[in-house]
Design an enzyme around this catalytic site. Sequence first.
Site, PDB file in Angstrom:
ATOM      1  CG  ASN A 209      -1.990   1.044   1.162  1.00 61.86           C
ATOM      2  OD1 ASN A 209      -1.805   2.092   0.557  1.00 61.86           O
ATOM      3  ND2 ASN A 209      -3.115   0.780   1.798  1.00 61.86           N
ATOM      4  CG  ASP A 210       3.116   2.373  -3.554  1.00 55.97           C
ATOM      5  OD1 ASP A 210       4.155   1.991  -3.005  1.00 55.97           O
ATOM      6  OD2 ASP A 210       2.793   2.017  -4.701  1.00 55.97           O
ATOM      7  CB  CYS A 211      -1.643   5.570  -0.042  1.00 57.87           C
ATOM      8  SG  CYS A 211      -1.659   5.931  -1.809  1.00 57.87           S
TER       9      CYS A 211
ATOM     10  CG  ASN B 141       2.892   7.315   2.471  1.00 57.82           C
ATOM     11  OD1 ASN B 141       1.931   8.001   2.116  1.00 57.82           O
ATOM     12  ND2 ASN B 141       3.410   6.374   1.709  1.00 57.82           N
TER      13      ASN B 141
ATOM     14  CD  GLN C 218       3.746   7.481  -2.650  1.00 56.38           C
ATOM     15  OE1 GLN C 218       3.428   8.367  -3.436  1.00 56.38           O
ATOM     16  NE2 GLN C 218       2.970   7.112  -1.656  1.00 56.38           N
TER      17      GLN C 218
END
Length: 811
Positions: free
Chosen positions: A482-484, A486, A499
């Site tokens: 899940n790149d989001c 963070n 990112q």
Amino acid sequence: MQYGYFNDDLREYVITTPRTPLPWINYLGNRDFFSLISNTAGGYSFYKDAKLRRLTRYRYNACPPDQNGRYYYIKDGSCIWNPGWQPTQTELDRYTCRHGLGYTVISGEKNGVSAELTCFVPLNDPCEVNRLVLENRSAEIKDLDIFSLVEFCLWNAVDDATNFQRNYNTGEVEVDGSAIYHITEYRERRNHYAVFAVNTAIEGFDTSRDAFCGPYRGFSSPETVCNGCSKNSIAHGWAPVGSHHIRLHLQPGEKRSLLFVLAYIENPLEEKWEAPGVIAKIRAKELLARYREDQQAEFAFAELHNYWSGLLNRFSVCTGDEKLDRMVNVWNQYQCMVTFNLSRSASYFESGTGRGMGFRDSCQDLLGFVHLVPSRARQRILDIAATQFEDGSAYHQYQPLTKKGNSDIGSGFNDDPLWLIACVSAYLRETGDFSILQENVPFQNDEKKVRPLLEHLRRSFDFTVSRKGPHGLPLIGRADWNDCLNLNCFSTEPGESFQTCSNMESRKAESVFIAGMFVKYGGEYADLCDWLGDTAEAARARAEIEKVRTATETSGWDGEWFLRAYDAFGKPVGSRTCEEGQIYIEPQGMCVMAGIGVENGLADKALNSVMERLETPYGVMLLQPAYTCYHAELGEITSYPPGYKENASIFCHNNPWISCAEAVLGHGERAFHIYRLTCPAYVEAFSEIHRTEPYVYSQTVAGSDAKTFGEAKNSWLTGSAAWNFVNISQYILGIRPGLEGLEIDPCIPRWMKGFTVHRVYRGANYYITVDNTAGVEKGVAAMKVNGRPVAGNRVLLENARSEYNVEVIMG
């Protein structure tokens, strides 16, 4: 509401109106040259890299949408129209668009004239072929003016869209007969150009966009077409286009075929010029000569058709459910191929100007592609591994043209290394080609740092081993799948990248999802070590895996489901103690797939929680409750409105993880139910809500918190394709490649009384019949191979055998 229908005999989706909710597209090309084409002939073309070798221009934010493409204007007296409706939007008497495997056919008719445009990219040439067939179906003679149009991109798509002080001064062309050459920057640093040609004499041409359109006019009513006469304009400095003018005199019932070719040509540096200031055209003329006659184009088209037939014959199923069969046999595998080719680099939602090929994306795409063309999968693995750093981490993305890591995105996504193990394991189980492990592969594309691929896998494994947080769970880094999410970002600056911003390396933010990955794919690494006879390394790996398994079942468990993570302050994410975002989908799927909690009942509890709290009629949401305010400690996930993207939408990518997990527990009814919720063929009936193409998966569907609940976005280039094919083929139908042979372990709904599968595996044909007369969900009671009963459910490989007949009785 439907806007078309499936033609299963021709393996096409037939669109019956140009007014689809969004552009419904197809992909042309298989190797180096690619085109996107919509149902109204919009789209763009590129060679290898959509950013660095863009041939034609596309405007993503244009209104009306889908501007522009390959356009053919037909002027019949005062009536001007296009077979694909755009860009003139003249009402047509008849319209269809047939999207097929690597080709699209758009047909339109107006005032007794029909036009059929067939578009495809041949297998062996870097070009797009457009065959335009016009027929006079009226009782009177028709005098028609035909105008072609493509708008050239000045190669680098980012520079083309931003650097106007330069690119309004660089456009250059040459015209030679019926061929228009786009040669911008060829004089200086480039040794490639584009050519747009037609196989007939022309009345005139235009290469200047300003001249073709006229002052303050656009492509919907260009001055040249309205006047019925080209201006023979030469673009010099301004925006170059390619337009041919052809006059046709058609008797009643007469047909005429025109062949247009858009090609990419590259010359050796020492052969750039045929005369001072005149580009070398011999390679272009040789290519164009291969598509001069209709028979040549028909042969190339047949070659393409046979290619796809051969590929799709490698895995086919007959279940009696036509929707399931068409997805498995055609559309899911087709999307897997396209997604493998392009990763996330070029679609109508990805501009092709930034992302390049994703590391984890390409690894996951390979899972659904490897059975189709194993040799290409092998090369992709080597390319991916070469972007790895010596410590086992990797560039998150790389450019397909250079195959070098994309430093704009960098590294630090701590799930990436484990995906390399996943894709190599899948390749080995599919092919048995263990020689790849001895291939010398550089780290960070540095030929001075070359080690065998097996060493890359060990460093991938040890990257996670050496990076754990306070709870013994893997550190998340910038993000995981899940790149989001963070957890080390804490961004408060508008426009700052979540990112690449990393202003707090906490060494505390941990991922339960990566823990599940480590147990699953670390286990596959250990199995591989055993297979290779390295029992010491296998034992070491399993000891490390057991530590993470224990940490997951203790520190990663929240009472009814698996936690998602721990943040930079050691607080749980995805816990009942959270006000919002109490339960996430990812760890429930991945941890159960890894076998965590299966024996002690935790897995059952986790999936029950998914059913109760995340499932909707359109699929399983990523999290609940949705976030309603921004949390700097969580990052981009909380920047989306509730119900969209990572903030509680339905991700078609991780829905199959839940289906796979249900299959691991033997829940065939639930596994197939989850599969159907997002499967395109099953959601076709409400296309007006879903909006994206009903023949391919999208990335997301708006969740129940959204104002547009059920609306899909980001279609085509998504890991949804590969994972759904893995789910249906390996977990539900249960045809699973293993190190020792093919394993047969179906997990199906009780009403499915059986099915047959043809599977090509390691060069042999497997004809598999599954009998579920007993109406069970899982379990192989008996199995015969070539008429002989065998113990268990594995078909062991036999030397020199080219055919296996496998009979399976469930019970």
